[in-house]
Design a protein around this motif. Structure first.
Motif, short mmCIF file in Angstrom:
data_model
loop_
_atom_site.label_atom_id
_atom_site.label_comp_id
_atom_site.label_asym_id
_atom_site.label_seq_id
_atom_site.Cartn_x
_atom_site.Cartn_y
_atom_site.Cartn_z
N VAL A 161 0.91 -1.32 -0.08
CA VAL A 161 -0.07 0.06 0.07
C VAL A 161 0.89 1.25 -0.06
O VAL A 161 0.53 2.19 -0.81
CB VAL A 161 -0.87 0.00 1.10
N LEU A 162 2.06 1.30 0.88
CA LEU A 162 2.98 2.42 0.80
C LEU A 162 3.43 2.71 -0.47
O LEU A 162 3.39 3.70 -1.10
CB LEU A 162 3.97 2.18 1.92
N ILE A 163 3.99 1.63 -1.24
CA ILE A 163 4.59 1.65 -2.52
C ILE A 163 3.51 2.19 -3.42
O ILE A 163 3.90 3.29 -4.42
CB ILE A 163 5.09 0.41 -2.99
N ALA A 164 2.28 1.53 -3.53
CA ALA A 164 1.16 2.48 -4.40
C ALA A 164 0.72 3.74 -4.14
O ALA A 164 0.83 4.38 -5.16
CB ALA A 164 -0.06 1.44 -4.25
N LEU A 165 0.94 4.11 -2.79
CA LEU A 165 0.65 5.77 -2.60
C LEU A 165 1.67 6.60 -3.19
O LEU A 165 1.36 7.44 -3.77
CB LEU A 165 0.57 5.73 -1.04
N VAL A 166 2.91 6.14 -3.06
CA VAL A 166 4.09 6.89 -3.45
C VAL A 166 4.03 6.88 -4.99
O VAL A 166 4.13 7.99 -5.53
CB VAL A 166 5.54 6.49 -2.99
N LEU A 167 3.82 5.84 -5.62
CA LEU A 167 3.93 5.61 -7.13
C LEU A 167 2.85 6.58 -7.93
O LEU A 167 2.89 7.05 -8.56
CB LEU A 167 3.89 4.53 -7.54
N ALA A 168 1.47 6.26 -7.18
CA ALA A 168 0.31 6.84 -7.64
C ALA A 168 0.36 8.74 -7.49
O ALA A 168 -0.09 9.23 -8.42
CB ALA A 168 -1.13 6.56 -6.96
N THR A 169 1.05 9.00 -6.26
CA THR A 169 1.24 10.60 -6.16
C THR A 169 2.20 10.96 -7.06
O THR A 169 2.07 11.97 -7.61
CB THR A 169 1.76 10.65 -4.83
N LEU A 170 3.36 10.29 -7.36
CA LEU A 170 4.37 10.56 -8.55
C LEU A 170 3.73 10.99 -9.85
O LEU A 170 3.85 11.87 -10.56
CB LEU A 170 5.51 9.81 -8.33
N VAL A 220 12.38 3.29 -11.01
CA VAL A 220 13.18 4.04 -10.06
C VAL A 220 12.70 4.16 -8.72
O VAL A 220 13.28 3.95 -7.75
CB VAL A 220 13.80 5.35 -10.74
N SER A 221 11.19 4.69 -8.82
CA SER A 221 10.82 5.13 -7.66
C SER A 221 10.40 3.65 -6.86
O SER A 221 10.54 3.78 -5.52
CB SER A 221 9.45 5.78 -7.92
N ALA A 222 10.07 2.79 -7.49
CA ALA A 222 9.67 1.57 -6.63
C ALA A 222 10.99 1.03 -5.98
O ALA A 222 10.81 0.46 -4.88
CB ALA A 222 9.07 0.54 -7.62
N VAL A 223 12.07 1.00 -6.90
CA VAL A 223 13.27 0.50 -6.21
C VAL A 223 13.69 1.35 -4.93
O VAL A 223 14.14 0.54 -4.15
CB VAL A 223 14.22 0.68 -7.35
#
Length: 305
Positions: free
Chosen positions: A106-115, A287-290
């Motif tokens: 969920v944290l990864i999805a929040l960061v990627l969706a926001t970016l 890159v963001s996911a890594v």
């Protein structure tokens, strides 16, 4: 391949049962609630990362908010009952993984969706998908010229009335829907096979012991397992059993990193993402996911070691 078929079947049924996608456009567009709602859809639409791609494409094509569709794309592969059950079956003596893996997803999805939401849709989505999406969005959001439809110079009051009026999309014949779904499955299956061929070559040429040799180092172990997750393209439903084979040789943060990064981005997913996202968006996603997974793995190692 079976999970890809499940995903295409779900998207095909959604296209036939709700041709206009009115319920999809009612999903929240809030930067926080949108990704969380999309992630929660993983419980209702259980498919691995391969099957999620056609479903996410259908969500975007029918006008779903970007935040919700992207949250589903990145988090649902982990937040589905099959993956949760497989993680518990593989690691019954490590209950922290049952919490850390969904929370991390969920944290990864929040960061990627926001970016990705900060990118214009024209720079984010593939042209074919963008045209489908613009055809179903209301005129208050997309102009007639952007849709490539309508009459230039039409009465503004008439256009405003058309934008406010509810539109009903007629249901397409079932044979047409099935034909579309079949073509989509064949196209995605070809990309999936191509990605798996590349992954198989990498697995054959790069000895796995090289990556596991640094399993005890807090940071190097995370980097090694992240690299392993990129090249060992397996389904999120069974990757926990693969990780079980080397779990005792690596740090807890590295183990979690392997279970988090693979469902978000790996070799086979790069090709599948090509039907959704432009190359720049795919690169930003990778890159963001890594970086996010590396930070999560480091925090877990500080907490448990």
């Amino acid at each position: 391949m079976p999970f890809l078929l499940i995903g295409v079947t779900i998207s095909t049924l959604a296209r036939w049962l709700s041709p206009g996608g009115q319920w999809v456009r009612r999903l929240p567009a809030h930067p926080l609630l949108g990704p969380l709602t999309g992630a929660a859809l993983g419980f209702a639409l259980p498919a691995c990362e391969c099957g999620n791609v056609p479903v996410a494409r259908q969500l975007l094509a029918t006008g779903a908010p970007l935040a919700t569709a992207l949250g589903f794309l990145f988090a649902a592969p982990v937040l589905n009952p099959i993956v949760v059950a497989s993680t518990w079956a593989a690691f019954p003596n490590q209950p922290w993984l049952l919490v850390a893996r969904p929370v991390g997803a969920v944290l990864i999805a929040l960061v990627l969706a926001t970016l990705l939401a900060h990118l214009p849709e024209a720079a984010l989505l593939q042209p074919a998908l963008l045209e489908e999406r613009r055809l179903v969005l209301p005129l208050s959001q997309v102009s007639l010229l952007e849709r490539r439809s309508g009459v230039i110079g039409a009465d503004p009051l008439a256009a405003q009335a058309l934008a406010a009026a509810p539109r009903r999309t007629p249901r397409a014949p079932l044979a047409e829907i099935l034909g579309h779904g079949s073509r989509e499955f064949i196209e995605l299956a070809a990309l999936l096979v191509f990605g798996c061929v590349i992954a198989a070559l990498v697995q054959t040429l790069v000895p796995r012991p090289w990556l596991l040799a640094v399993g005890g180092a807090p940071t190097l172990s995370i980097l090694a397992l992240m690299l392993l997750s990129l090249v060992v393209s397996v389904c999120s439903s069974v990757d926990a059993f693969l990780a079980l084979g080397f779990a005792a040789q690596v740090t807890p943060g590295a183990l979690l990193a392997f279970l988090l990064l693979g469902p978000v981005i790996d070799i086979k997913l790069v090709g599948l993402f090509g039907v959704l996202l432009r190359p720049r968006a795919i690169l930003l996603t990778a890159v963001s996911a890594v970086l996010v997974v590396l930070l999560i793995g480091q925090w877990v190692n500080l907490w448990l070691l």
